[in-house]
Design a protein around this motif. Structure first.
Motif, PDB file in Angstrom:
ATOM      1  N   GLU A 285       0.821  -1.208   0.000  1.00 17.73           N
ATOM      2  CA  GLU A 285       0.000   0.000   0.000  1.00 17.73           C
ATOM      3  C   GLU A 285       0.860   1.265   0.000  1.00 17.73           C
ATOM      4  O   GLU A 285       0.517   2.260  -0.665  1.00 17.73           O
ATOM      5  N   LEU A 286       1.974   1.219   0.747  1.00 21.43           N
ATOM      6  CA  LEU A 286       2.889   2.365   0.736  1.00 21.43           C
ATOM      7  C   LEU A 286       3.444   2.607  -0.662  1.00 21.43           C
ATOM      8  O   LEU A 286       3.477   3.744  -1.142  1.00 21.43           O
ATOM      9  N   ASN A 287       3.864   1.543  -1.321  1.00 18.73           N
ATOM     10  CA  ASN A 287       4.411   1.685  -2.678  1.00 18.73           C
ATOM     11  C   ASN A 287       3.353   2.197  -3.648  1.00 18.73           C
ATOM     12  O   ASN A 287       3.635   3.050  -4.498  1.00 18.73           O
ATOM     13  N   ASP A 288       2.138   1.671  -3.535  1.00 20.10           N
ATOM     14  CA  ASP A 288       1.075   2.077  -4.461  1.00 20.10           C
ATOM     15  C   ASP A 288       0.645   3.523  -4.232  1.00 20.10           C
ATOM     16  O   ASP A 288       0.315   4.242  -5.182  1.00 20.10           O
ATOM     17  N   THR A 289       0.654   3.953  -2.981  1.00 19.64           N
ATOM     18  CA  THR A 289       0.158   5.292  -2.658  1.00 19.64           C
ATOM     19  C   THR A 289       1.229   6.372  -2.818  1.00 19.64           C
ATOM     20  O   THR A 289       0.979   7.439  -3.386  1.00 19.64           O
ATOM     21  N   TYR A 290       2.423   6.082  -2.331  1.00 22.26           N
ATOM     22  CA  TYR A 290       3.468   7.118  -2.292  1.00 22.26           C
ATOM     23  C   TYR A 290       4.653   6.834  -3.222  1.00 22.26           C
ATOM     24  O   TYR A 290       5.522   7.701  -3.376  1.00 22.26           O
ATOM     25  N   GLY A 291       4.707   5.646  -3.778  1.00 20.18           N
ATOM     26  CA  GLY A 291       5.817   5.310  -4.658  1.00 20.18           C
ATOM     27  C   GLY A 291       6.859   4.439  -3.965  1.00 20.18           C
ATOM     28  O   GLY A 291       6.937   4.373  -2.732  1.00 20.18           O
ATOM     29  N   HIS A 292       7.654   3.777  -4.777  1.00 21.37           N
ATOM     30  CA  HIS A 292       8.650   2.843  -4.235  1.00 21.37           C
ATOM     31  C   HIS A 292       9.744   3.556  -3.450  1.00 21.37           C
ATOM     32  O   HIS A 292      10.387   2.946  -2.581  1.00 21.37           O
ATOM     33  N   ARG A 293       9.975   4.808  -3.733  1.00 17.26           N
ATOM     34  CA  ARG A 293      10.981   5.550  -2.987  1.00 17.26           C
ATOM     35  C   ARG A 293      10.606   5.618  -1.509  1.00 17.26           C
ATOM     36  O   ARG A 293      11.461   5.434  -0.625  1.00 17.26           O
ATOM     37  N   VAL A 294       9.346   5.869  -1.230  1.00 17.48           N
ATOM     38  CA  VAL A 294       8.874   5.919   0.150  1.00 17.48           C
ATOM     39  C   VAL A 294       8.896   4.527   0.769  1.00 17.48           C
ATOM     40  O   VAL A 294       9.261   4.348   1.949  1.00 17.48           O
ATOM     41  N   GLY A 295       8.544   3.513  -0.020  1.00 17.24           N
ATOM     42  CA  GLY A 295       8.623   2.144   0.488  1.00 17.24           C
ATOM     43  C   GLY A 295      10.037   1.765   0.866  1.00 17.24           C
ATOM     44  O   GLY A 295      10.265   1.132   1.901  1.00 17.24           O
ATOM     45  N   ASP A 296      11.007   2.183   0.049  1.00 18.18           N
ATOM     46  CA  ASP A 296      12.410   1.906   0.381  1.00 18.18           C
ATOM     47  C   ASP A 296      12.824   2.632   1.651  1.00 18.18           C
ATOM     48  O   ASP A 296      13.583   2.098   2.474  1.00 18.18           O
ATOM     49  N   ARG A 297      12.343   3.866   1.821  1.00 15.83           N
ATOM     50  CA  ARG A 297      12.647   4.609   3.042  1.00 15.83           C
ATOM     51  C   ARG A 297      12.088   3.891   4.263  1.00 15.83           C
ATOM     52  O   ARG A 297      12.725   3.830   5.318  1.00 15.83           O
ATOM     53  N   ALA A 298      10.880   3.347   4.133  1.00 14.98           N
ATOM     54  CA  ALA A 298      10.273   2.623   5.246  1.00 14.98           C
ATOM     55  C   ALA A 298      11.099   1.390   5.607  1.00 14.98           C
ATOM     56  O   ALA A 298      11.339   1.100   6.790  1.00 14.98           O
ATOM     57  N   LEU A 299      11.578   0.665   4.600  1.00 11.52           N
ATOM     58  CA  LEU A 299      12.420  -0.498   4.856  1.00 11.52           C
ATOM     59  C   LEU A 299      13.718  -0.091   5.554  1.00 11.52           C
ATOM     60  O   LEU A 299      14.184  -0.766   6.484  1.00 11.52           O
ATOM     61  N   SER A 300      14.306   1.020   5.111  1.00 10.78           N
ATOM     62  CA  SER A 300      15.543   1.497   5.733  1.00 10.78           C
ATOM     63  C   SER A 300      15.305   1.921   7.176  1.00 10.78           C
ATOM     64  O   SER A 300      16.154   1.685   8.052  1.00 10.78           O
ATOM     65  N   GLU A 323      10.450  -8.608   4.608  1.00  8.20           N
ATOM     66  CA  GLU A 323      10.714  -9.475   5.760  1.00  8.20           C
ATOM     67  C   GLU A 323      12.135  -9.300   6.293  1.00  8.20           C
ATOM     68  O   GLU A 323      13.092  -9.219   5.522  1.00  8.20           O
ATOM     69  N   PHE A 324      12.231  -9.277   7.612  1.00  7.30           N
ATOM     70  CA  PHE A 324      13.504  -9.174   8.304  1.00  7.30           C
ATOM     71  C   PHE A 324      13.636 -10.340   9.279  1.00  7.30           C
ATOM     72  O   PHE A 324      12.638 -10.872   9.776  1.00  7.30           O
ATOM     73  N   VAL A 325      14.880 -10.717   9.577  1.00  4.55           N
ATOM     74  CA  VAL A 325      15.165 -11.776  10.541  1.00  4.55           C
ATOM     75  C   VAL A 325      16.222 -11.255  11.505  1.00  4.55           C
ATOM     76  O   VAL A 325      17.167 -10.563  11.094  1.00  4.55           O
ATOM     77  N   VAL A 326      16.083 -11.609  12.783  1.00  4.73           N
ATOM     78  CA  VAL A 326      17.094 -11.268  13.776  1.00  4.73           C
ATOM     79  C   VAL A 326      17.476 -12.535  14.521  1.00  4.73           C
ATOM     80  O   VAL A 326      16.627 -13.184  15.144  1.00  4.73           O
ATOM     81  N   LEU A 327      18.749 -12.913  14.454  1.00  4.89           N
ATOM     82  CA  LEU A 327      19.264 -14.052  15.204  1.00  4.89           C
ATOM     83  C   LEU A 327      19.755 -13.555  16.554  1.00  4.89           C
ATOM     84  O   LEU A 327      20.591 -12.654  16.631  1.00  4.89           O
ATOM     85  N   LEU A 328      19.243 -14.161  17.632  1.00  7.33           N
ATOM     86  CA  LEU A 328      19.573 -13.751  19.001  1.00  7.33           C
ATOM     87  C   LEU A 328      20.258 -14.916  19.723  1.00  7.33           C
ATOM     88  O   LEU A 328      19.599 -15.747  20.350  1.00  7.33           O
ATOM     89  N   PRO A 329      21.589 -15.009  19.631  1.00  5.37           N
ATOM     90  CA  PRO A 329      22.289 -16.111  20.291  1.00  5.37           C
ATOM     91  C   PRO A 329      22.160 -16.034  21.804  1.00  5.37           C
ATOM     92  O   PRO A 329      22.099 -14.951  22.393  1.00  5.37           O
ATOM     93  N   GLU A 330      22.116 -17.208  22.438  1.00  6.56           N
ATOM     94  CA  GLU A 330      22.087 -17.321  23.901  1.00  6.56           C
ATOM     95  C   GLU A 330      20.994 -16.443  24.504  1.00  6.56           C
ATOM     96  O   GLU A 330      21.211 -15.732  25.482  1.00  6.56           O
ATOM     97  N   THR A 331      19.828 -16.485  23.907  1.00  8.66           N
ATOM     98  CA  THR A 331      18.694 -15.674  24.362  1.00  8.66           C
ATOM     99  C   THR A 331      17.467 -16.568  24.506  1.00  8.66           C
ATOM    100  O   THR A 331      17.157 -17.345  23.596  1.00  8.66           O
TER     101      THR A 331
END
Length: 437
Positions: A285-300, A323-331
């Motif tokens: 929805e962000l990409n469709d409404t505001y453009g991929h530039r804004v979508g990239d900013r959101a990801l950043s 999608e993002f992943v975070v590996l949390l060792p010894e947690t």
């Protein structure tokens, strides 16, 4: 003969002193390194994750500037034994230095013992980058004694100096190379003076010394430049192969390898870890409404928030798309929930400014907890299923309420328990526990 034995005895003392320092200070340095790593693991150092600090998936396999331990050991062993054996053959086959044969034998024997001790007795990664300095210092000392015993300026064994210094330049920083080069020059000059035995050098000897030193300096300089370019090329290659270009986080290939290695480590040491799977809500929805530039900013923005809320030993990555992943060792799960909640709140607090209005952004986060016997696919699937359960729960709450749920990977989708309502934008967290073994 007196000067020869004096030089040999001095060399023995210097080598033994260095070996003693190594033996005494080595364990202390190792303990300090372990304590520093422990502080980093506990988050004492703070700060954002530096992806370069995790560029090597197996830190024990490299030394100093990313040089492979096995390759370093092999090259040093071959070069050292070749020098010792060739020197012995030349000395005893030619008979040019009969008075120095016995002291030379002692010096070469010390060199052989040191090689065996450094490469067979000590751990491969012992002392890290300091290992280069110690080995080069010992090599320069032994070479200086050999030159002092074989004619000084006229000695044919000078070639070892450029070999040692130029070789070191490939694995240590430039300022260390300059220091080692200075030590080599000083050692050579001392050897020449000792061999002269108080007599004034003739013009021919001075010319040989000048040419040798010039060759040493030039070869060290060339080696430093080549090593610098190699480091730049290697760093660029590592960055391209391990880092997502948009967010600066680790990429999919890196995080998959890192999780597999963490499973091996957790199995060996019986320590668990958790995995967070985060999805940026409404990216299409962000990409469709505001453009991929804004979508990239959101990801950043999401990437920056994640990076600012993890420890140095944690590995955040962009799996692909939103999608993002975070590996949390010894947690454990409770610790992972704290991290997930900090990420959720951080993303919700930032938002996007576009066309004079504030565009809220939010993330859905699923939690997978590793248990003995579970594979990479099991942990990833647990976190992924929990994240999509969260999204389904979020869609049922158009009033902007946030849901925090715990979902076990062994149970069917949607079988959430312990649901708790809290205020906030739609940004939800679920936890996947280990379930039955």
């Amino acid at each position: 003969m007196t000067n020869a034995w004096l030089a040999a005895g001095l060399g023995v003392v210097v080598v033994l002193d260095i070996a003693l320092l190594w033996i005494v200070l080595g364990p202390a340095l190792a303990r300090r390194l372990d304590e520093r790593n422990a502080r980093r693991r506990d988050g004492a150092d703070g700060g954002a994750l530096d992806i370069r600090a995790i560029a090597a998936l197996d830190p024990a396999s490299v030394l100093g500037n990313g040089v492979a331990t096995a390759a370093y050991d092999r090259v040093v062993r071959v070069a050292s034994w070749a020098y010792l054996l060739s020197t012995a053959v030349v000395v005893y086959a030619t008979g040019l230095w009969p008075a120095a044969e016995d002291p030379l034998l002692l010096v070469l024997a010390i060199g052989g013992v040191f090689i065996l001790f450094a490469h067979e007795v000590l751990p491969a990664a012992g002392l890290g980058a300091a290992r280069f300095v110690v080995e080069v210092a010992v090599a320069i000392t032994l070479v200086s004694i050999v030159i002092a015993l074989t004619g000084g300026a006229a000695s044919p064994f000078f070639y070892a100096y450029p070999l040692v210094v130029a070789g070191a330049a490939l694995v240590v920083r430039p300022h260390v190379t300059v220091a080692l080069g200075g030590v080599a020059i000083a050692g050579y000059l001392v050897a020449v003076v000792v061999a002269a035995d108080g007599t004034a050098p003739d013009p021919g000897s001075l010319a040989i010394v000048a040419v040798n030193l010039t060759a040493l300096v030039l070869l060290a300089y060339v080696a430093m430049i080549v090593a610098r370019e190699q480091r730049r090329t290697r760093d660029a290659a590592v960055r391209l192969s391990t880092i997502d270009a948009l967010t600066g986080l680790a990429n999919r290939g890196y995080i998959i390898a890192a999780v597999e290695r963490e499973i091996d480590r957790a199995t060996r040491y019986r320590r668990g870890f958790c995995l967070l799977m985060a999805d940026l809500d409404g990216l299409k929805e962000l990409n469709d409404t505001y453009g991929h530039r804004v979508g990239d900013r959101a990801l950043s923005i999401v990437a920056d928030v994640i990076r600012d809320n993890v420890r140095r030993i944690d590995i955040p990555a962009r799996l692909g798309g939103d999608e993002f992943v975070v590996l949390l060792p010894e947690t454990d799960r409770d610790g992972a929930r704290v991290v997930a909640d900090k990420i959720r709140q951080g993303v919700a607090a930032v938002g996007l400014g576009e066309r004079g209005e504030r565009v809220p952004i939010a993330v859905s986060i699923g939690l997978g907890e590793w248990a003995p016997g579970r594979s990479l696919d099991d942990v990833m699937a647990a976190a992924d299923d929990a994240m999509y359960d969260v999204k389904r729960l979020a869609r049922r709450r158009p009033n902007g309420r946030t849901t925090m749920a715990a979902v076990g990977p062994g149970r069917p989708s949607g079988a959430a328990d312990g649901v708790e309502q809290v205020d906030g934008p739609i940004a939800t967290i679920a936890g996947g526990g280990p379930g039955p073994g």
